[in-house]
Motif scaffolding. Structure first.
Motif, mmCIF file in Angstrom:
data_model
loop_
_atom_site.group_PDB
_atom_site.id
_atom_site.type_symbol
_atom_site.label_atom_id
_atom_site.label_comp_id
_atom_site.label_asym_id
_atom_site.label_seq_id
_atom_site.Cartn_x
_atom_site.Cartn_y
_atom_site.Cartn_z
ATOM 1 N N THR A 106 0.824 -1.212 0.000
ATOM 2 C CA THR A 106 0.000 0.000 0.000
ATOM 3 C C THR A 106 0.855 1.256 0.000
ATOM 4 O O THR A 106 0.472 2.268 -0.586
ATOM 5 N N ALA A 107 2.016 1.194 0.630
ATOM 6 C CA ALA A 107 2.880 2.376 0.686
ATOM 7 C C ALA A 107 3.398 2.777 -0.687
ATOM 8 O O ALA A 107 3.627 3.960 -0.948
ATOM 9 N N ILE A 108 3.562 1.795 -1.580
ATOM 10 C CA ILE A 108 4.088 2.115 -2.915
ATOM 11 C C ILE A 108 2.970 2.335 -3.930
ATOM 12 O O ILE A 108 3.244 2.503 -5.122
ATOM 13 N N GLY A 109 1.711 2.312 -3.466
ATOM 14 C CA GLY A 109 0.640 2.697 -4.374
ATOM 15 C C GLY A 109 -0.486 1.716 -4.576
ATOM 16 O O GLY A 109 -1.441 2.012 -5.301
ATOM 17 N N ALA A 110 -0.420 0.529 -3.944
ATOM 18 C CA ALA A 110 -1.522 -0.421 -4.099
ATOM 19 C C ALA A 110 -2.737 0.049 -3.322
ATOM 20 O O ALA A 110 -2.615 0.587 -2.220
ATOM 21 N N VAL A 281 1.396 -14.366 -9.545
ATOM 22 C CA VAL A 281 2.292 -13.268 -9.902
ATOM 23 C C VAL A 281 1.613 -12.355 -10.915
ATOM 24 O O VAL A 281 1.697 -11.116 -10.827
ATOM 25 N N ALA A 282 0.922 -12.959 -11.869
ATOM 26 C CA ALA A 282 0.204 -12.160 -12.868
ATOM 27 C C ALA A 282 -0.872 -11.294 -12.211
ATOM 28 O O ALA A 282 -1.099 -10.149 -12.621
ATOM 29 N N LEU A 283 -1.530 -11.817 -11.171
ATOM 30 C CA LEU A 283 -2.526 -11.028 -10.445
ATOM 31 C C LEU A 283 -1.886 -9.801 -9.812
ATOM 32 O O LEU A 283 -2.409 -8.685 -9.907
ATOM 33 N N VAL A 284 -0.726 -10.009 -9.173
ATOM 34 C CA VAL A 284 -0.019 -8.890 -8.537
ATOM 35 C C VAL A 284 0.391 -7.850 -9.572
ATOM 36 O O VAL A 284 0.175 -6.642 -9.396
ATOM 37 N N VAL A 285 0.981 -8.304 -10.673
ATOM 38 C CA VAL A 285 1.454 -7.385 -11.712
ATOM 39 C C VAL A 285 0.283 -6.635 -12.348
ATOM 40 O O VAL A 285 0.354 -5.416 -12.572
ATOM 41 N N ALA A 286 -0.794 -7.358 -12.608
ATOM 42 C CA ALA A 286 -1.949 -6.725 -13.259
ATOM 43 C C ALA A 286 -2.574 -5.651 -12.380
ATOM 44 O O ALA A 286 -2.931 -4.574 -12.849
ATOM 45 N N VAL A 287 -2.675 -5.954 -11.063
ATOM 46 C CA VAL A 287 -3.325 -5.017 -10.149
ATOM 47 C C VAL A 287 -2.427 -3.840 -9.821
ATOM 48 O O VAL A 287 -2.847 -2.680 -9.851
ATOM 49 N N GLY A 289 0.739 -3.103 -11.291
ATOM 50 C CA GLY A 289 1.461 -2.493 -12.396
ATOM 51 C C GLY A 289 0.589 -1.850 -13.450
ATOM 52 O O GLY A 289 0.969 -0.834 -14.056
ATOM 53 N N PHE A 290 -0.595 -2.437 -13.668
ATOM 54 C CA PHE A 290 -1.453 -1.949 -14.755
ATOM 55 C C PHE A 290 -2.804 -1.451 -14.257
ATOM 56 O O PHE A 290 -3.669 -1.116 -15.063
ATOM 57 N N ASP A 291 -2.999 -1.448 -12.947
ATOM 58 C CA ASP A 291 -4.222 -0.916 -12.333
ATOM 59 C C ASP A 291 -5.473 -1.607 -12.857
ATOM 60 O O ASP A 291 -6.528 -0.985 -13.028
ATOM 61 N N LEU A 292 -5.382 -2.916 -13.105
ATOM 62 C CA LEU A 292 -6.541 -3.683 -13.522
ATOM 63 C C LEU A 292 -7.361 -4.087 -12.297
ATOM 64 O O LEU A 292 -6.844 -4.172 -11.188
ATOM 65 N N ASP A 293 -8.633 -4.370 -12.514
ATOM 66 C CA ASP A 293 -9.504 -4.749 -11.410
ATOM 67 C C ASP A 293 -9.086 -6.107 -10.848
ATOM 68 O O ASP A 293 -8.932 -7.090 -11.602
ATOM 69 N N ALA A 294 -8.922 -6.187 -9.509
ATOM 70 C CA ALA A 294 -8.455 -7.413 -8.875
ATOM 71 C C ALA A 294 -9.455 -8.549 -9.049
ATOM 72 O O ALA A 294 -9.069 -9.705 -9.295
ATOM 73 N N GLY A 295 -10.755 -8.252 -8.915
ATOM 74 C CA GLY A 295 -11.753 -9.294 -9.023
ATOM 75 C C GLY A 295 -11.849 -9.889 -10.415
ATOM 76 O O GLY A 295 -11.834 -11.120 -10.588
ATOM 77 N N LEU A 296 -11.958 -9.034 -11.430
ATOM 78 C CA LEU A 296 -12.066 -9.525 -12.802
ATOM 79 C C LEU A 296 -10.803 -10.270 -13.226
ATOM 80 O O LEU A 296 -10.876 -11.294 -13.919
ATOM 81 N N THR A 297 -9.639 -9.771 -12.797
ATOM 82 C CA THR A 297 -8.382 -10.447 -13.130
ATOM 83 C C THR A 297 -8.327 -11.822 -12.476
ATOM 84 O O THR A 297 -7.942 -12.813 -13.111
ATOM 85 N N ALA A 298 -8.729 -11.913 -11.202
ATOM 86 C CA ALA A 298 -8.696 -13.186 -10.489
ATOM 87 C C ALA A 298 -9.653 -14.196 -11.119
ATOM 88 O O ALA A 298 -9.312 -15.379 -11.268
ATOM 89 N N VAL A 299 -10.850 -13.762 -11.495
ATOM 90 C CA VAL A 299 -11.803 -14.670 -12.148
ATOM 91 C C VAL A 299 -11.224 -15.196 -13.456
ATOM 92 O O VAL A 299 -11.306 -16.398 -13.756
#
Length: 466
Positions: A106-110, A281-287, A289-299
């Motif tokens: 969260t400190a770095i922007g999550a 790892v892709a979930l972490v990078v997507a959320v 690094g690319f500000d993608l939605d965590a729920g839609l990415t996880a599904v």
């Protein structure tokens, strides 16, 4: 009786019925939203459904679906084993590792819920594996996220500092960050001491960071069975008060079971586990690094894994925490009706009109804590900080301390099972009595709401900082 007061009383009735009659609170809240929205607030169906948290629904379903697959194929067991080896077998350090990890994210922007969604399932799988209180592990993850949540480059920090600048109030970005960091760090230290952390520390290191038989194997889903030594949460209360079966610090013995994670298989990287690790790892990078939605990415990632390995994933949909999804979505839909009919603004303006600045300040902190336990923390801060401007302008209260107190009060309560972070923790805990765990989170959230706003008001507002 005013419509706003009626809506608050109905919410109290929902809590009472859910507690005394064991009815799912979410179902009750949907009925209350329909009744109050239609009969009191004159809202149609679209107005009522406007408060339905569709994004949170997808996050809860997607994240629990993905990690149910990870548990089924033994990936979480592998991660737990790797984590224990990383800290040289000292299980007591893992809650602090999870605290630091979510804080760093969260400190770095999550966004705080995204960090919790990533870390909580792994942390709570670890808690199940080694007999750590799920309440301890879950709250350490959430408080860690809030500890880093107000850094100058974080989402929360940027939003609150922007509100302060827009309202032309004195501000301190570093002061805001350290206020939240210190508050959550102190709370985490108390939780660690009270919920079994000292016993975990006394037990020393587990052999080879794994099982007592030295295999280091994972145990499938939720196979932690404490057979000797000091268990961190061996009691029925779930508060980390287990007792030792033999004198002196000893290692926790965990019996491996057959299945995906049993024996040596728990430490082997199979193709399914490698693919699952890549997906995480892709979930972490997507959320992040690319500000993608965590729920839609996880599904999406869960569907890919299910298609490739259907045997491992067959039961995963059934393991989604549907009762938790119903509970959280129902309560938040009702809160949306409250916001739509102006109940929250009505309460805030009533407090802001009090002629005693210090009293108004502590009441605003409590309103922020109570409402934020059910709604958006940032949204509440965005509403309450402008309400504080009139009495801050009088010069009797320091703006820096008041803003910091509101920020801490409105976010530290995110351990509530009705908030996004608390809901994620509740949904992510494997092999627990969810009703009991829900009650534990609700009681702890109530304690935080009752105690923390008064403390931060006393420390940050009364001295007049800023």
């Amino acid at each position: 009786m005013s419509p706003e007061l009626i809506s608050i009383l109905v919410l109290v009735v929902v809590f009472v019925i859910a507690t005394t009659r064991s009815v799912n609170m979410g179902a009750l809240a949907f009925a209350a939203a329909f009744g109050v929205g239609t009969l009191v607030a004159d809202l149609d169906a679209d107005g009522i459904f406007a408060g339905f948290p569709g994004d949170l629904f997808v996050v809860l379903v997607g994240v629990t679906y993905l990690f149910a697959i990870a548990r089924a194929n033994g990936t979480t067991d592998w991660l737990v084993h790797a984590s224990v080896r990383l800290v040289r077998g000292r299980v007591a350090l893992i809650p602090w590792v999870m605290f630091a990890l979510t804080g760093a994210l969260t400190a770095i922007g999550a966004v705080s819920p995204a960090a919790v969604a990533i870390v909580a399932p792994i942390a709570l799988s670890f808690a199940t594996r080694y007999g750590i209180s799920p309440l301890l592990m879950g709250t350490m993850v959430v408080h860690g996220a809030q500890a880093g949540g107000f850094s100058p480059i974080s989402i929360y920090g940027s939003i609150v500092n922007g509100i302060v600048e827009r309202e032309k109030l004195p501000g301190s970005e570093v002061g805001l960050f350290f206020a939240s960091l210190v508050a959550n760090l102190l709370i985490a230290a108390v939780l660690f001491a009270v919920l079994g952390g000292r016993k975990l520390w006394a037990q020393g290191a587990v052999p080879d960071g794994g099982d007592a038989d030295g295999t280091g194997g994972g145990g499938g889903r939720g196979d932690a069975k404490t057979t000797e030594g000091t268990a961190g949460t061996g009691s029925d209360s779930g508060t980390g008060t287990g007792t030792a079966s033999s004198p002196g610090p000893t290692a926790v013995a965990v019996r491996p079971e057959p299945g995906a994670g049993g024996g040596l298989g728990g430490t082997v990287l199979t193709p399914a586990r490698i693919a699952t690790l890549v997906a995480l790892v892709a979930l972490v990078v997507a959320v992040l690094g690319f500000d993608l939605d965590a729920g839609l990415t996880a599904v999406t990632l869960a569907v890919v894994l299910s298609t490739a390995w259907p045997d491992d994933s067959r039961r995963a949909v059934g393991e989604i925490a549907w009762s938790t999804v119903l509970l959280i979505c129902g309560v938040l839909t009702y809160v949306g009706v409250l916001e739509e009919m102006g109940t929250i603004t009505w309460a805030g303006e009533g407090v802001g009109g009090i002629g005693v600045p210090l009293l108004a300040a502590v009441l605003l902190c409590y309103i922020g804590a109570i409402v934020s336990a059910f709604a958006s923390s940032v949204g509440i801060m965005g509403a309450l900080i402008p309400l504080a401007v009139p009495f801050l302008a009088q010069g009797e209260i320091g703006a820096v301390g008041m803003v910091a107190a509101l920020a801490v009060s409105a976010t530290v309560v995110d351990v509530s099972p009705f908030s996004t972070n608390g809901a994620l923790v509740l949904a992510a805990a494997p092999d627990v009595d969810r009703d009991r765990f829900f009650r534990q989170l609700m009681v702890y959230g109530g304690i935080v709401v009752a105690v923390v706003p008064a403390l931060v008001w006393l420390v940050l507002v009364v001295p007049g900082f800023g």
